[in-house]
Design a protein around this motif. Structure first.
Motif, short mmCIF file in Angstrom:
data_model
loop_
_atom_site.label_atom_id
_atom_site.label_comp_id
_atom_site.label_asym_id
_atom_site.label_seq_id
_atom_site.Cartn_x
_atom_site.Cartn_y
_atom_site.Cartn_z
N SER A 18 0.86 -1.18 0.00
CA SER A 18 0.00 0.00 0.00
C SER A 18 0.90 1.23 0.00
CB SER A 18 -0.93 0.00 1.21
OG SER A 18 -0.19 0.00 2.40
N VAL A 19 0.33 2.36 -0.32
CA VAL A 19 1.08 3.60 -0.34
C VAL A 19 0.64 4.43 0.85
CG1 VAL A 19 1.58 5.69 -1.65
CG2 VAL A 19 1.28 3.52 -2.84
N SER A 20 1.61 4.79 1.67
CA SER A 20 1.33 5.59 2.86
C SER A 20 2.30 6.76 2.87
CB SER A 20 1.48 4.74 4.11
OG SER A 20 1.30 5.52 5.26
N ARG A 21 1.78 7.97 2.82
CA ARG A 21 2.60 9.18 2.81
C ARG A 21 3.61 9.18 1.65
NH1 ARG A 21 3.65 10.17 9.24
NH2 ARG A 21 1.48 9.95 9.81
N GLY A 22 3.16 8.69 0.51
CA GLY A 22 4.00 8.70 -0.68
C GLY A 22 5.03 7.59 -0.76
N LYS A 23 5.04 6.67 0.19
CA LYS A 23 6.00 5.57 0.17
C LYS A 23 5.26 4.24 0.12
CE LYS A 23 9.50 8.04 2.76
NZ LYS A 23 10.36 8.06 3.91
N ARG A 24 5.88 3.28 -0.58
CA ARG A 24 5.30 1.94 -0.63
C ARG A 24 5.61 1.21 0.67
NH1 ARG A 24 4.47 -0.70 -5.88
NH2 ARG A 24 4.45 0.95 -7.41
N VAL A 25 4.59 0.62 1.24
CA VAL A 25 4.73 -0.12 2.48
C VAL A 25 4.18 -1.53 2.25
CG1 VAL A 25 4.06 -0.21 4.91
CG2 VAL A 25 4.41 2.00 3.81
N THR B 126 -1.56 -5.38 -4.34
CA THR B 126 -1.46 -3.97 -4.00
C THR B 126 -2.81 -3.47 -3.53
OG1 THR B 126 0.23 -3.69 -5.68
CG2 THR B 126 -0.79 -1.71 -4.86
N ASP B 127 -2.79 -2.78 -2.42
CA ASP B 127 -3.98 -2.17 -1.87
C ASP B 127 -4.05 -0.75 -2.42
OD1 ASP B 127 -6.22 -1.71 -0.33
OD2 ASP B 127 -5.07 -1.27 1.49
N GLY C 129 0.20 -0.82 -9.33
CA GLY C 129 0.49 0.26 -8.40
C GLY C 129 0.46 1.62 -9.10
N LYS C 130 -0.37 1.73 -10.16
CA LYS C 130 -0.41 2.96 -10.94
C LYS C 130 -1.85 3.45 -11.09
CE LYS C 130 3.71 2.00 -13.64
NZ LYS C 130 4.54 3.14 -13.35
N ALA C 131 -1.96 4.75 -11.38
CA ALA C 131 -3.26 5.36 -11.63
C ALA C 131 -3.17 6.22 -12.87
CB ALA C 131 -3.69 6.21 -10.44
N LYS C 132 -4.26 6.31 -13.62
CA LYS C 132 -4.33 7.20 -14.77
C LYS C 132 -5.04 8.45 -14.28
CE LYS C 132 -5.03 5.45 -18.80
NZ LYS C 132 -5.70 4.84 -19.98
N PRO D 218 -4.53 12.50 -20.26
CA PRO D 218 -4.36 11.40 -19.30
C PRO D 218 -2.87 11.11 -19.09
CG PRO D 218 -5.07 10.55 -21.43
CD PRO D 218 -5.03 12.03 -21.54
N VAL D 219 -2.50 10.97 -17.83
CA VAL D 219 -1.12 10.70 -17.46
C VAL D 219 -1.10 9.50 -16.53
CG1 VAL D 219 0.93 11.64 -16.32
CG2 VAL D 219 -0.59 13.16 -17.57
N GLU D 220 -0.23 8.50 -16.80
CA GLU D 220 -0.13 7.35 -15.91
C GLU D 220 0.99 7.61 -14.91
OE1 GLU D 220 -0.93 3.00 -16.95
OE2 GLU D 220 1.26 3.10 -16.89
N VAL D 221 0.64 7.54 -13.63
CA VAL D 221 1.62 7.81 -12.57
C VAL D 221 1.56 6.70 -11.52
CG1 VAL D 221 1.64 10.33 -12.83
CG2 VAL D 221 -0.06 9.27 -11.37
N ASP D 222 2.66 6.56 -10.82
CA ASP D 222 2.77 5.59 -9.74
C ASP D 222 2.01 6.13 -8.52
OD1 ASP D 222 4.24 3.07 -9.10
OD2 ASP D 222 4.97 4.32 -7.43
N PHE D 223 1.48 5.23 -7.69
CA PHE D 223 0.77 5.68 -6.48
C PHE D 223 1.66 6.57 -5.62
CE2 PHE D 223 -2.18 1.72 -6.29
CZ PHE D 223 -3.03 2.29 -7.21
N ALA D 224 2.96 6.32 -5.62
CA ALA D 224 3.88 7.09 -4.78
C ALA D 224 4.07 8.50 -5.31
CB ALA D 224 5.23 6.38 -4.70
N GLN D 225 3.66 8.77 -6.57
CA GLN D 225 3.83 10.08 -7.16
C GLN D 225 2.63 11.00 -6.96
OE1 GLN D 225 4.82 8.46 -11.19
NE2 GLN D 225 6.47 9.99 -11.08
N ILE D 226 1.55 10.50 -6.38
CA ILE D 226 0.37 11.33 -6.20
C ILE D 226 -0.07 11.34 -4.75
CG2 ILE D 226 -0.49 11.14 -8.56
CD1 ILE D 226 -2.32 8.88 -7.70
#
Length: 176
Positions: free
Chosen positions: A47-54, A118-119, A150-153, A164-172
């Motif tokens: 999961s992503v917590s505070r911009g970091k993968r945990v 991935t949550d 682990g990405k979002a559009k 549309p931009v594909e970004v990693d969960f840690a980038q948003i």
């Protein structure tokens, strides 16, 4: 010997302690002919917590441990006397789990081994801000979520057009 699988209810958070204790006794040979295997089915979840993968372990059946054992009065007494164990599912006369149930549970263990689940902290329609990468500082709306990757559009406005931009969960991060 007729080893069958039984479900045992434990106090919350005691599953791994019970498994470690019993596994130690199995490994030392103290439970030969009584208990052959013990497990608490888990899988790794990112999961992503505070911009970091945990990465954490998620239990399939919280507060339950599975025992493969020969059910006798002595073995039942042993299991019930373990610290953290409440009782067998079914009480004084528990029924063994059906083989189809056990196959499904053990199948999940094998299927998920080596695979990370991935949550997703985001869902479609969420307002987010991009915190790193070439679109840093842009705000947008989540259009699609791919939890496995682990990405979002995210749809951001560039030069007056929705892009549309594909970004990693840690980038948003969510816009509050």
């Amino acid at each position: 010997m007729a080893f069958k699988w039984y479900a045992v209810q434990t106090f919350t958070g005691q599953e791994s302690r019970v498994v470690q204790y019993v596994q130690g006794m199995i490994d030392s040979g103290e439970l030969d002919g009584v208990v052959s295997r013990v497990l608490s089915p888990v899988r790794d979840v990112v999961s992503v917590s505070r911009g970091k993968r945990v990465t954490k372990q998620d239990k399939y059946f919280p507060s339950y441990v599975l025992f493969e054992m020969e059910f006798t009065q002595e073995s039942a007494y042993f299991v019930r006397s373990i610290n953290g164990v409440m009782d067998f599912v079914g009480g004084r006369k528990p029924r063994p789990l059906k083989s189809a149930e056990v196959d499904r549970i053990l199948g999940h263990e094998v299927e998920d081994e080596g695979r990370v689940v991935t949550d997703s902290p985001y869902k479609e329609g969420d307002m987010v801000s991009i915190s790193s990468g070439p679109f840093k500082g842009f705000d947008g709306v989540v259009e699609d979520v791919s939890a496995e990757k682990g990405k979002a559009k995210v749809s951001v406005t560039v030069f007056g057009r929705a892009t549309p931009v594909e970004v990693d969960f840690a980038q948003i991060e969510p816009v509050s």
